[in-house]
Design a protein around this motif. Structure first.
Motif, PDB file in Angstrom:
ATOM      1  N   ASP A 187      38.909-109.002 -12.162  1.00  0.00           N
ATOM      2  CA  ASP A 187      39.619-108.585 -13.374  1.00  0.00           C
ATOM      3  C   ASP A 187      40.752-109.556 -13.702  1.00  0.00           C
ATOM      4  O   ASP A 187      40.988-109.882 -14.877  1.00  0.00           O
ATOM      5  N   LEU A 188      41.443-110.027 -12.654  1.00  0.00           N
ATOM      6  CA  LEU A 188      42.524-110.988 -12.885  1.00  0.00           C
ATOM      7  C   LEU A 188      41.984-112.290 -13.462  1.00  0.00           C
ATOM      8  O   LEU A 188      42.578-112.876 -14.377  1.00  0.00           O
ATOM      9  N   GLN A 189      40.833-112.746 -12.933  1.00  0.00           N
ATOM     10  CA  GLN A 189      40.251-113.980 -13.464  1.00  0.00           C
ATOM     11  C   GLN A 189      39.776-113.804 -14.900  1.00  0.00           C
ATOM     12  O   GLN A 189      39.914-114.722 -15.721  1.00  0.00           O
ATOM     13  N   ALA A 190      39.229-112.637 -15.195  1.00  0.00           N
ATOM     14  CA  ALA A 190      38.764-112.388 -16.555  1.00  0.00           C
ATOM     15  C   ALA A 190      39.928-112.376 -17.540  1.00  0.00           C
ATOM     16  O   ALA A 190      39.797-112.830 -18.685  1.00  0.00           O
ATOM     17  N   LYS A 191      41.073-111.909 -17.065  1.00  0.00           N
ATOM     18  CA  LYS A 191      42.232-111.770 -17.952  1.00  0.00           C
ATOM     19  C   LYS A 191      43.093-113.025 -18.003  1.00  0.00           C
ATOM     20  O   LYS A 191      43.605-113.401 -19.073  1.00  0.00           O
ATOM     21  N   LYS A 240      41.542-119.955 -12.507  1.00  0.00           N
ATOM     22  CA  LYS A 240      42.504-120.536 -11.559  1.00  0.00           C
ATOM     23  C   LYS A 240      43.718-119.656 -11.312  1.00  0.00           C
ATOM     24  O   LYS A 240      44.703-120.097 -10.728  1.00  0.00           O
ATOM     25  N   SER A 241      43.654-118.396 -11.701  1.00  0.00           N
ATOM     26  CA  SER A 241      44.793-117.487 -11.539  1.00  0.00           C
ATOM     27  C   SER A 241      44.846-116.842 -10.166  1.00  0.00           C
ATOM     28  O   SER A 241      45.770-116.085  -9.872  1.00  0.00           O
ATOM     29  N   ILE A 242      43.851-117.117  -9.301  1.00  0.00           N
ATOM     30  CA  ILE A 242      43.850-116.564  -7.942  1.00  0.00           C
ATOM     31  C   ILE A 242      43.599-117.694  -6.941  1.00  0.00           C
ATOM     32  O   ILE A 242      43.184-118.797  -7.312  1.00  0.00           O
ATOM     33  N   GLY A 243      43.828-117.420  -5.680  1.00  0.00           N
ATOM     34  CA  GLY A 243      43.612-118.415  -4.635  1.00  0.00           C
ATOM     35  C   GLY A 243      43.680-117.767  -3.268  1.00  0.00           C
ATOM     36  O   GLY A 243      43.604-116.538  -3.139  1.00  0.00           O
ATOM     37  N   LEU A 271      53.374-120.098  -5.442  1.00  0.00           N
ATOM     38  CA  LEU A 271      54.536-119.223  -5.583  1.00  0.00           C
ATOM     39  C   LEU A 271      55.281-119.516  -6.883  1.00  0.00           C
ATOM     40  O   LEU A 271      55.719-118.591  -7.591  1.00  0.00           O
ATOM     41  N   ASP A 272      55.413-120.795  -7.213  1.00  0.00           N
ATOM     42  CA  ASP A 272      56.057-121.162  -8.482  1.00  0.00           C
ATOM     43  C   ASP A 272      55.269-120.606  -9.662  1.00  0.00           C
ATOM     44  O   ASP A 272      55.849-120.040 -10.605  1.00  0.00           O
ATOM     45  N   ALA A 273      53.945-120.763  -9.599  1.00  0.00           N
ATOM     46  CA  ALA A 273      53.100-120.292 -10.698  1.00  0.00           C
ATOM     47  C   ALA A 273      53.129-118.763 -10.805  1.00  0.00           C
ATOM     48  O   ALA A 273      53.044-118.200 -11.903  1.00  0.00           O
ATOM     49  N   ALA A 274      53.260-118.089  -9.661  1.00  0.00           N
ATOM     50  CA  ALA A 274      53.350-116.625  -9.681  1.00  0.00           C
ATOM     51  C   ALA A 274      54.623-116.185 -10.393  1.00  0.00           C
ATOM     52  O   ALA A 274      54.605-115.261 -11.221  1.00  0.00           O
ATOM     53  N   VAL A 275      55.730-116.836 -10.085  1.00  0.00           N
ATOM     54  CA  VAL A 275      56.998-116.510 -10.749  1.00  0.00           C
ATOM     55  C   VAL A 275      56.899-116.794 -12.251  1.00  0.00           C
ATOM     56  O   VAL A 275      57.444-116.050 -13.072  1.00  0.00           O
ATOM     57  N   ASP A 276      56.154-117.860 -12.587  1.00  0.00           N
ATOM     58  CA  ASP A 276      55.972-118.210 -14.002  1.00  0.00           C
ATOM     59  C   ASP A 276      54.975-117.298 -14.714  1.00  0.00           C
ATOM     60  O   ASP A 276      54.846-117.362 -15.941  1.00  0.00           O
ATOM     61  N   GLY A 277      54.211-116.502 -13.937  1.00  0.00           N
ATOM     62  CA  GLY A 277      53.282-115.547 -14.531  1.00  0.00           C
ATOM     63  C   GLY A 277      51.858-116.034 -14.703  1.00  0.00           C
ATOM     64  O   GLY A 277      51.048-115.366 -15.352  1.00  0.00           O
ATOM     65  N   THR A 278      51.512-117.196 -14.128  1.00  0.00           N
ATOM     66  CA  THR A 278      50.158-117.728 -14.310  1.00  0.00           C
ATOM     67  C   THR A 278      49.281-117.601 -13.064  1.00  0.00           C
ATOM     68  O   THR A 278      48.080-117.831 -13.141  1.00  0.00           O
ATOM     69  N   PHE A 279      49.866-117.254 -11.925  1.00  0.00           N
ATOM     70  CA  PHE A 279      49.093-117.075 -10.676  1.00  0.00           C
ATOM     71  C   PHE A 279      49.237-115.618 -10.276  1.00  0.00           C
ATOM     72  O   PHE A 279      50.347-115.134 -10.039  1.00  0.00           O
ATOM     73  N   LYS A 280      48.100-114.904 -10.156  1.00  0.00           N
ATOM     74  CA  LYS A 280      48.160-113.443 -10.112  1.00  0.00           C
ATOM     75  C   LYS A 280      47.630-112.800  -8.834  1.00  0.00           C
ATOM     76  O   LYS A 280      47.946-111.646  -8.554  1.00  0.00           O
TER      77      LYS A 280
END
Length: 962
Positions: A343-347, A351-354, A643-652
């Motif tokens: 669901d996170l990748q669809a939304k 590259k939003s997960i790892g 971690l940087d991308a998570a704070v920025d809202g692009t890594f979920k």
């Protein structure tokens, strides 16, 4: 898939160590011709012929002693009955081991031993595992004619008075007991402590009938002595004098499985000894090529965490990290995880997960995690804890030599003459290898220690470093450049090696750079804090002292110039010709059990297994053909970038197997923020660790005792890990990863880790010749193992470097951006301690905590005095990143201006202090240099109180449904 069983290898004690001579000698023993190496003892020659000679004081792990007189033999042409353990063979010698004369002597000797020994064999913990018992039977002793007037095993004499010879049992050590009543004074424990461990904690106190083993000075017990609880004395003891408490409680084990320790990068082999599926003890395996039958307190004794009550055995999920955990079935947990990630990748995009692989898990498990991320998640957002420890090793050695690993096997230290030990404290971090290093030093090898602290190996029992260079943290490159400057300007380099094996033009350019007077010891002394004369003498010793080897650890890599320092080390080895043979080389001492393997298996976002870049079309094609999926040619995110991308809202979303990044990674507050910003954090581990405070899914992991696979140690040795017991959670870690991948439509069909290794071999050139059947036959192998090196490569770069010509790199010193100043005038550096391991999740759940129950701050007496700090007081440790509080330990092991602590306890959370500065090439954090201030404290910091409250709230688990 079949389970592989290790072939039978004789564990017979040969009595004395093997001779290293290549000259052979033939003699006759009991009518049989026997050919053995010159220097072999008569006892060992007899054992080689299958003829057992009775013995008590002799064992093949220590040198012959000749005190028990049980092993006497007759030799034609010689008077008397010499001890076979101390008598070397000679050509034409004729030996009789079973003549009437020697049999009578042996029985008489045994009678004397038994006359002063308790005959409680049926209830003794060593019953069935006692050499004294075995030897009494072997010599045919059936009764004892002597009645001792005095003895050591009765508390009172025949008249009821206190027996002055009786010494009570010492139960002070948490893992073993010492019962003097059963001691036969064979000295095996004393010799093991000296020769194998090198601690010299034990001695024989008294003389004649009054002699007994003593731990330290008068009044000391095993706990208060210098004993490091390595177990060598327990292993050597032929009676129940030194006995594991686990054996006393559980009984003598009746079966064993050979496996590999899951602590540090030495990779010790052990026999896990069991009753049924209950582990009784871990015994170092004498055929283990990394440890040669030795062990440390962690591997030998600290395995109880596998059965600790804190261990989570059922999957758990929750919608928000403020919710309590809810136990669910495996199917529900896996389905919940797969749905969340898709669901996170669809939304938010592919590259939003790892994920993060583990340096504590097997090669096969690590391979599957990075495969799932690349082929199932569809991106290269994979990283590992090697990012925060030895990633500069990979970059630096690949750049200079062409391979991302150390050059030698551990045996190589036995032929070295001069050792540079930089940024490593092996007596605490790699104790089994440290024992081998210290043994070589006692034989005459010289040691140069480059470290801000005066570690144990600088000076301890019977060893002392020739030079200690106590540099200021952050100045590694400047110190190594000064050493190189002396070697080059004084013409001490190996010109023939450089011209033959390296690029001469590059060296000429490097020599011009390093010869500049600004690199001289005198010019850098103010910067580094190292005395110029001492440094100059150390440089000359290394260049002229014979075989030179360099060993290094995290004190090299965890700096903003970590990669530069590794290349400076490589430069030193090349310019002195110390590569490609025994006794030399560049050797990173890896921190965790499978850091090397995690790197080998392609855990980094820019590299596929075998250190090949993801942008290479031919490399991707190999994997795409076998995996049946495409691979993104663009490198993914490193842990700090995630971690940087998570704070920025692009890594979920993230899947974390066997790593606790909240405790182990730097700048804890930033890690917290990154994890808290993610919508799906999946933690796959043994315990609810600190990272799990921010998790939405917890998948129970399995210990090394519950899995099949391989680890790769610091010397590139691929060792088998064998399942000792069934996984308590129901699945091996590789199976859990496969469940998640298949829930995301991967269609994997593995049935045994051997199949995963076959896939590794099919895709990774350095592993091309590796398979489980070969490992069962050989025991272990060091990569590369392929068509060019069918038997592996114990020594690398023998005929040439992997990259062709060795490459000299300009190593310009660049000061870290982390500066001291009026507010933060001290420099903090961090490290490890012997009894605890990494984040302490395992060792804190064992009796090892009696030695180190909390992290302490080492501070020099001068720095403590000017701040009004006394030993044991709580202090506030503050940096620009954060603050914590812990107790002070005043010591001159650290220099003025430098403080030191460990990071094993989350209550302290030392990484709330460390900054986000990192190595320029690899993002390896700069743990070793943090500007701090220390002051008296009134109690826990606000951050600690908030953190502990959040952790307690996060670990709530709803009661299981009725």
């Amino acid at each position: 898939m079949k389970d592989f069983i290790i072939p039978t290898r004789s564990d017979m004690d040969m009595g004395t160590p093997r001779s290293k001579s290549t000259d052979m000698v033939t003699l006759t023993i009991d009518g049989f011709d026997v050919t053995v190496p010159e220097g072999t003892s008569v006892m060992r020659a007899s054992a080689e012929a299958g003829i057992a000679v009775p013995k008590l004081c002799a064992t093949d792990s220590v040198e012959a002693f000749g005190s028990c007189r049980l092993c006497v033999v007759e030799i034609e042409g010689r008077r008397g009955t010499p001890a076979s353990c101390t008598t070397p063979v000679s050509a034409g010698m004729v030996v009789k081991t079973q003549s009437p004369k020697v049999k009578k002597i042996r029985k008489g000797v045994m009678e004397l031993y038994i006359s002063d020994h308790p005959l409680d064999c049926l209830t003794c913990a060593a019953n069935g595992d006692c050499e004294l018992q075995d030897m009494a039977g072997m010599v045919g002793l059936r009764d004892v004619r002597y009645e001792a007037v005095a003895n050591h095993f009765e508390a009172r004499d025949s008249s009821g008075d206190i027996n002055s010879q009786f010494i009570p049992k010492d139960d002070s050590n948490p893992y073993f007991t010492y019962d003097p009543a059963k001691c036969i004074v064979c000295s095996r424990c004393v010799r093991a402590c000296e020769e194998v461990q090198g601690t010299f904690a034990l001695t024989i106190e008294g003389m004649g009938f009054n002699s007994r083993v003593s731990a330290g000075a008068g009044g000391d017990d095993f706990m208060s002595s210098d004993c490091v609880s390595c177990g060598a004395c327990v292993q050597a003891c032929p009676t129940a004098t030194l006995q594991e408490k686990s054996v006393i409680e559980m009984g003598t084990p009746e079966r064993s499985v050979v496996t590999t320790c899951a602590y540090c990068g030495v990779g010790c082999s052990f026999k896990a000894e069991l009753n049924g599926d209950e582990l009784v003890r871990m015994t170092p395996y004498k055929h283990g090529e990394a440890n040669r039958g030795h062990s440390c307190v962690k591997g030998r004794f600290a395995w109880g965490y596998a059965n600790h009550s804190d261990r989570i055995l059922n999957p758990m999920i929750r919608d928000k990290i403020t919710d309590p955990w809810r136990e669910v079935s495996w199917d529900e947990a896996i389905g919940f995880s797969a749905t969340k990630l898709r669901d996170l990748q669809a939304k938010h995009g592919v590259k939003s997960i790892g994920g993060i692989t583990s340096s504590r898990c097997t090669n096969e498990e690590t391979y599957l995690v990075q495969k799932m991320i690349r082929s199932t998640f569809g991106n290269n957002n994979t990283d590992t804890c090697a990012r925060v420890c030895h990633s500069p090793t990979g970059y630096g050695l690949k750049t200079t030599f062409g391979t991302s690993a150390g050059t030698q096997n551990f045996d190589s230290v036995e032929e070295t003459d001069v050792i540079i030990l930089i940024g490593s404290n092996p007596t605490d971090g790699h104790p089994v290898f440290a024992s081998r290093m210290k043994k070589r030093m006692r034989q005459g090898a010289k040691l140069i220690v480059i470290d801000p602290r005066r570690t144990d190996i600088v000076r301890s029992a019977h060893i002392e470093a020739s030079h200690h260079l106590p540099l200021l943290p952050g100045t590694n490159v400047a110190v190594l450049s000064s050493i190189a400057h002396v070697i080059v300007t004084e013409g001490l380099m190996d010109e023939d090696f450089i011209r033959t094996r390296c690029d001469w033009d590059e060296f000429a350019h490097y020599a011009e750079f390093i010869s500049d007077p600004r690199h001289s010891p005198e010019a850098t002394a103010m910067l580094t804090g190292v005395d110029a004369n001492e440094l100059r003498a150390a440089a000359i010793l290394f260049a002229t002292g014979g075989n030179g080897s360099i060993y290094y650890g995290l004190g090299v890599t965890e700096h903003s110039q970590g990669s530069t320092t590794v290349m400076a080390i490589a430069n030193l080895a090349m310019m002195t010709g110390n590569l490609g043979k025994n006794g030399v080389g560049v050797n990173p001492l890896r921190g965790q059990n499978n850091v090397q393997g995690a790197c080998d298996m392609g855990s980094f976002p820019h590299e596929l297994p075998g250190y090949r870049h993801v942008s290479d079309d031919a490399t991707r094609e190999v994997f795409e053909k076998i995996w049946g999926t495409t691979i993104d040619p663009e490198p993914g995110l490193r842990i700090p970038n995630m971690l940087d991308a998570a704070v920025d809202g692009t890594f979920k979303g993230i899947y974390i197997q066997g790593e606790d990044i909240l405790q182990s990674d730097p700048d804890t507050k930033h890690v917290q923020a990154g994890l808290a910003a993610m919508e799906c954090v999946i933690v796959h581990d043994l315990f609810l660790n600190e990272t799990a405070n921010y998790a939405h899914v917890f998948l129970p992991g399995s210990t090394f005792l519950e899995k099949d696979g391989t680890f790769t140690n610091a010397e590139r040795r691929i060792n088998r890990v064998r399942k000792v017991m069934a996984p308590k959670n129901g699945y091996g870690d590789w199976e859990v990863t496969m469940l998640l991948a298949n829930a995301m439509d991967s269609g994997w069909t593995y049935t045994h880790p051997a199949q995963i290794m076959d896939e590794i071999a099919a895709t990774t050139p350095s592993f091309a010749g590796v398979n489980y059947e070969m490992l069962e036959t050989r025991g272990s192998v060091q990569w590369p193992c392929n068509e060019k090196f069918p038997n592996g490569a114990p020594i690398m770069h023998v005929d040439g470097f992997a990259r062709g010509k060795g490459q000299f790199i300009i190593t310009e010193y660049v000061a870290t951006d982390e500066k001291t100043g009026p507010r933060f005038p001290l420099l903090l550096t961090t490290g490890r301690i012997l009894s605890q391991y990494n984040v302490g999740a395992q060792t804190r759940r064992t009796e090892n905590s009696v030695w180190h129950e909390e992290d302490l701050l080492e501070i020099h007496p001068h720095d403590a005095e000017v701040r009004g700090i006394r030993d044991g007081q709580y202090v506030r440790l503050a940096s620009r990143a954060g603050e914590t509080q812990l107790k002070a330990q005043i010591t001159d092991r650290v220099s003025t201006g430098v403080v030191y602590t460990t990071f094993h306890h989350p209550d302290t959370q030392a990484n709330v202090i460390t900054t986000d500065y990192s190595d320029w090439a690899t993002n390896c954090p700069e743990y070793k240099v943090t500007a701090v201030q220390v002051a008296l404290s009134n109690g826990p910091s606000d951050w600690q109180e908030d953190y502990n409250a959040q952790a307690a709230n996060s670990r709530r688990i709803l009661p299981a449904a009725e």
